[in-house]
Write a protein that holds these residues in place. Structure first.
Motif, short mmCIF file in Angstrom:
data_model
loop_
_atom_site.label_atom_id
_atom_site.label_comp_id
_atom_site.label_asym_id
_atom_site.label_seq_id
_atom_site.Cartn_x
_atom_site.Cartn_y
_atom_site.Cartn_z
N GLN A 46 -4.56 -2.49 2.64
CA GLN A 46 -4.20 -1.58 3.72
C GLN A 46 -5.82 -0.99 4.22
O GLN A 46 -5.74 -0.63 5.41
CB GLN A 46 -3.57 -0.29 3.27
N PHE A 47 -6.61 -1.16 3.58
CA PHE A 47 -7.97 -0.57 3.83
C PHE A 47 -8.92 -1.94 4.45
O PHE A 47 -10.01 -1.62 4.73
CB PHE A 47 -8.75 -0.02 2.75
N LEU A 48 -8.42 -2.98 4.59
CA LEU A 48 -9.30 -4.12 4.91
C LEU A 48 -9.31 -4.14 6.51
O LEU A 48 -8.37 -3.97 7.38
CB LEU A 48 -8.53 -5.41 4.60
N ASP A 54 -9.75 -5.50 15.10
CA ASP A 54 -8.25 -5.46 14.45
C ASP A 54 -7.12 -4.56 15.08
O ASP A 54 -6.09 -5.05 15.18
CB ASP A 54 -8.64 -4.90 12.88
N GLU A 55 -7.78 -3.09 15.65
CA GLU A 55 -6.79 -2.54 16.23
C GLU A 55 -6.05 -3.22 17.55
O GLU A 55 -4.93 -3.30 17.87
CB GLU A 55 -7.43 -1.30 16.85
N ILE A 70 7.47 -10.50 9.02
CA ILE A 70 6.21 -11.00 8.68
C ILE A 70 6.13 -11.15 6.99
O ILE A 70 5.21 -11.72 6.60
CB ILE A 70 5.37 -10.20 9.18
N ASP A 71 7.08 -10.34 6.23
CA ASP A 71 6.73 -10.65 4.83
C ASP A 71 7.10 -11.99 4.44
O ASP A 71 6.38 -12.73 3.48
CB ASP A 71 7.71 -9.68 4.00
N VAL A 72 8.34 -12.59 4.91
CA VAL A 72 8.49 -14.05 4.59
C VAL A 72 8.71 -14.51 6.20
O VAL A 72 9.57 -14.25 6.91
CB VAL A 72 9.76 -14.14 4.01
N LEU A 73 7.72 -15.34 6.50
CA LEU A 73 7.99 -15.94 7.81
C LEU A 73 8.79 -17.14 8.03
O LEU A 73 8.98 -17.91 7.05
CB LEU A 73 6.41 -16.48 8.32
N ASN A 136 -1.35 -6.37 6.01
CA ASN A 136 -2.02 -5.40 5.38
C ASN A 136 -1.57 -3.90 5.76
O ASN A 136 -1.52 -3.01 5.00
CB ASN A 136 -3.59 -5.80 5.81
N ARG A 137 -1.64 -3.60 7.20
CA ARG A 137 -1.35 -2.24 7.69
C ARG A 137 0.07 -1.90 7.32
O ARG A 137 0.31 -0.61 7.13
CB ARG A 137 -1.46 -2.26 9.10
N GLU A 138 0.91 -2.78 7.22
CA GLU A 138 2.39 -2.46 6.89
C GLU A 138 2.75 -2.49 5.66
O GLU A 138 3.90 -2.18 5.13
CB GLU A 138 3.19 -3.38 7.70
N GLY A 139 1.74 -2.69 4.68
CA GLY A 139 2.05 -2.85 3.10
C GLY A 139 2.53 -4.04 2.45
O GLY A 139 2.80 -4.07 1.46
N HIS A 140 2.89 -5.17 3.26
CA HIS A 140 3.40 -6.35 2.81
C HIS A 140 2.45 -7.01 1.78
O HIS A 140 3.01 -7.64 0.83
CB HIS A 140 3.92 -7.14 3.82
#
Length: 185
Positions: A46-48, A54-55, A70-73, A136-140
């Motif tokens: 989450q911090f990468l 990125d934004e 996006i967790d399982v494409l 990363n941002r969404e925690g997956h």
């Protein structure tokens, strides 16, 4: 993570290019995948920050692909003719913004798993960035980091910890017992 499975190397080398170019591309893609997996295994994803933009990548990605799972494409949502028609304008927005934006890279289909022949597809670099920044941002991607951290903590402390090694196999660290028969902490 170790070396990439041989099947991935063979897949990478079936592209229609001179053999030395294919091998160089395959080696670069594999190195990138190994470095990235080590990174999300050792730092809370989450911090990468993967790029300087990125934004911009994330906001454009979610604006254009807000419902994409996006967790399982699903490879069809990336590779079908209709998907390519939608992805092409997105990718081209980053020409000149992201270095080597269209360079081939490896992308995991299931973000809870590692890079294996069955779990890896080829994707343009900007597509990799868009999906991995969102993961990363969404925690997956946190499942990879948590699994590795739990395994390391369990091994360091001697505590019994059950983890998934990313290949779907449960592994257990054994408890350490001191001279008095007490479990070490």
């Amino acid at each position: 993570m170790g070396l990439m499975p041989q099947g991935i190397v063979l897949k990478l080398c079936t592209l229609e290019s001179p053999p030395d170019i294919e091998m160089a591309w395959a080696m670069r893609a594999m190195q990138h995948a190994e470095v990235y997996y080590k990174l999300i295994s050792s730092v809370d994803p989450q911090f990468l920050k993967l790029t300087k933009v990125d934004e911009q990548i994330y906001s454009e990605f979610r604006k254009n692909f807000e419902k994409l799972r996006i967790d399982v494409l699903d490879p069809e949502e990336l590779k079908s003719v209709s998907a390519k028609e939608k992805w092409r304008p997105f990718c081209l927005k980053f020409d000149g913004v992201v270095e080597d934006f269209n360079y081939g890279t490896l992308l995991r289909l299931d973000c809870s798993q590692g890079y294996t022949e069955e779990n890896t597809i080829f994707a343009p670099r900007i597509q990799f960035f868009a999906i991995e920044i969102a993961r990363n941002r969404e925690g997956h991607n946190k499942v990879v980091y948590t699994s590795v951290q739990n395994k390391e903590r369990g091994a360091d402390s001697g505590e019994k910890v059950k983890t998934d090694n990313g290949g779907g196999i449960d592994e257990t660290a054994h408890k350490g017992v001191d001279k008095r028969g007490e479990t070490s902490v």
